[in-house]
Scaffold this active site. Structure first.
Site, PDB file in Angstrom:
ATOM      1  CG  HIS A 268      -1.932  -1.070   1.251  1.00 39.51           C
ATOM      2  ND1 HIS A 268      -2.767  -1.329   0.194  1.00 39.51           N
ATOM      3  CD2 HIS A 268      -2.228  -2.002   2.198  1.00 39.51           C
ATOM      4  CE1 HIS A 268      -3.537  -2.373   0.491  1.00 39.51           C
ATOM      5  NE2 HIS A 268      -3.220  -2.802   1.690  1.00 39.51           N
TER       6      HIS A 268
ATOM      7  CG  ASP B 233      -2.728  -8.281   0.888  1.00 39.96           C
ATOM      8  OD1 ASP B 233      -1.974  -8.512   1.845  1.00 39.96           O
ATOM      9  OD2 ASP B 233      -3.767  -7.577   0.977  1.00 39.96           O
TER      10      ASP B 233
ATOM     11  CG  ASP C 255      -4.761 -10.172   3.490  1.00 40.84           C
ATOM     12  OD1 ASP C 255      -4.454 -10.751   2.429  1.00 40.84           O
ATOM     13  OD2 ASP C 255      -4.480  -8.984   3.718  1.00 40.84           O
TER      14      ASP C 255
END
Ligand code: OKP
Length: 381
Positions: A152, A188, A280
């Site tokens: 990110h 992810d 995740d």
């Protein structure tokens, strides 16, 4: 099936890069990732991005059935000059000032504490070591087991627990070392907006992200992750977003890989592949709704390995991002690496996979993304 007694059937190995100092990034406690104590809870939980998750990843690779295929390598601190190949000077100055001041909350859920800056430099440097290992021809498959995560982190902004874009820095190192093109596949559960942003105007880097359709989440994450964020200028058509419906599951992900990712990567013909992994996207992660199980991760590992064999003489960098179920993230990592080794039998059985799956919704969404790409994306024409 647990076949942990099976002897190695391939000479292949994965070179893991790891540094203990990355454990010393403390993210505290609160209501999930908010860093806030509301005052009315008796038990506050650890921030999801805590060192326990990574401790289990290290130990499953050291002591689990895959251990015989793993070789361990040290990492290092990144140099400031290296950070400037992806990040702006102003942003790096801001992080160093925050460190000097004893810490700072940079954005929602993203806290730099004493020790965090050093851990961040280790995560970046360790990922660079892993990439260099591949570029030098010392190994084919390298895995950077790093935290804090990076995907990110944008050139001039922290976001979503990330400070430095570990994968982005490694990709830039490959380009600067003469590598002509790199394909990044990010699984992810959150949109790899930082990496996308870093290469948004480049046609040398194909960034593909499969994620939960979470949309923008505030000033640190203005990107939507929707299909229409395709890149800009020369980079148009070289950022491919695959927002998938909640509950997509193993077969839905496999469908998306087969229908969207494989054709794009094949047409792109990368010189090097990077798999950005977050566990995740698993069925039990507190931070995602995508419902992969170990078998889904294993299959993704196999698919990416096949692409690497076909296009990059097997050269594949794997970079760790999120994954917050302290047990299952480690198991899913194990499965992903089994897939990347293309082992004919699974080594470890799934302690949790007994939930039903329905890929119908995902199939519909993947088909509509394909239709959209047919009109707009060079790689799909
Ligand atoms: C990091 B990684 C803000 C919500 C922010 C952040 C999730 C970061 C995940 N209200 N959520 O990609 O696993």
């Amino acid at each position: 099936m647990d076949s942990s007694t099976t002897s190695p059937l391939t000479s292949e190995r994965i070179d893991v890069f790891w540094e203990e100092g990355m454990l010393k990034h403390y993210t505290g406690t609160g209501v999930f990732d908010t860093l806030i104590d509301p005052g009315f809870l008796e038990v506050l939980e650890k921030h999801p991005e805590n060192s326990d998750r990574v401790k289990n990843m290290v130990s499953i690779l050291k002591k689990g059935p895959i251990s015989q295929y793993i070789s361990w390598n040290a990492g290092r601190l990144a140099l400031i000059s290296e950070l400037l190949t992806f990040h702006t000077q102003e942003y790096i100055d801001e992080l160093m000032q925050a460190d000097k001041d004893g810490g700072k909350i940079l954005c929602a859920g993203t806290i730099l504490n004493p020790g965090s800056w050093k851990a961040s430099l280790l995560a970046a440097g360790t990922t660079l070591s892993a990439m260099k290992h591949i570029l030098d021809g010392s190994g084919k498959i390298a895995y950077a087991l790093v935290r804090p995560p990076g995907h990110h982190a944008q050139p001039s902004r922290a976001d979503g627990y990330c400070f430095l874009n570990n994968a982005g820095l490694a990709v830039q190192l490959a380009l600067d070392s003469g590598c002509k093109s790199v394909a990044v596949i990010d699984i992810d559960v959150h949109y790899g907006n930082g990496t996308a942003e870093g290469f948004y105007r480049s046609n040398n880097v194909l960034t593909v992200s499969l994620h939960m359709n979470h949309g923008t989440w505030g000033p640190s994450h203005p990107q939507s992750g929707l299909v229409d964020e395709l890149g800009e200028g020369e980079g148009y058509g070289f950022n491919l977003n695959i927002p998938l419906p909640n509950g997509t599951g193993d077969r839905g992900y496999e469908y998306a890989m087969n229908e969207l990712v494989i054709p794009a990567v094949q047409k792109f013909e990368p010189a090097l592949m990077v798999l950005v992994v977050g566990q995740d996207s698993s069925a039990f992660d507190p931070n995602g709704r995508q419902c992969l199980t170990m078998e889904g991760y294993r299959e993704i590992g196999r698919i990416v390995r096949k692409l690497a064999d076909k296009h990059t003489v097997g050269r594949l960098l794997i970079v760790q991002e999120g994954g917050y179920h302290v047990t299952y993230a480690a198991y899913c990592l194990h499965a992903t690496l089994e897939g990347a080794l293309s082992l004919p039998l699974s080594l470890l059985s799934d302690p949790l996979a007994y939930y039903p799956e329905d890929e119908a919704l995902a199939v519909k969404v993947v088909d509509s993304i394909k239709q959209c790409w047919k009109d707009k994306v060079l790689l799909f024409q």
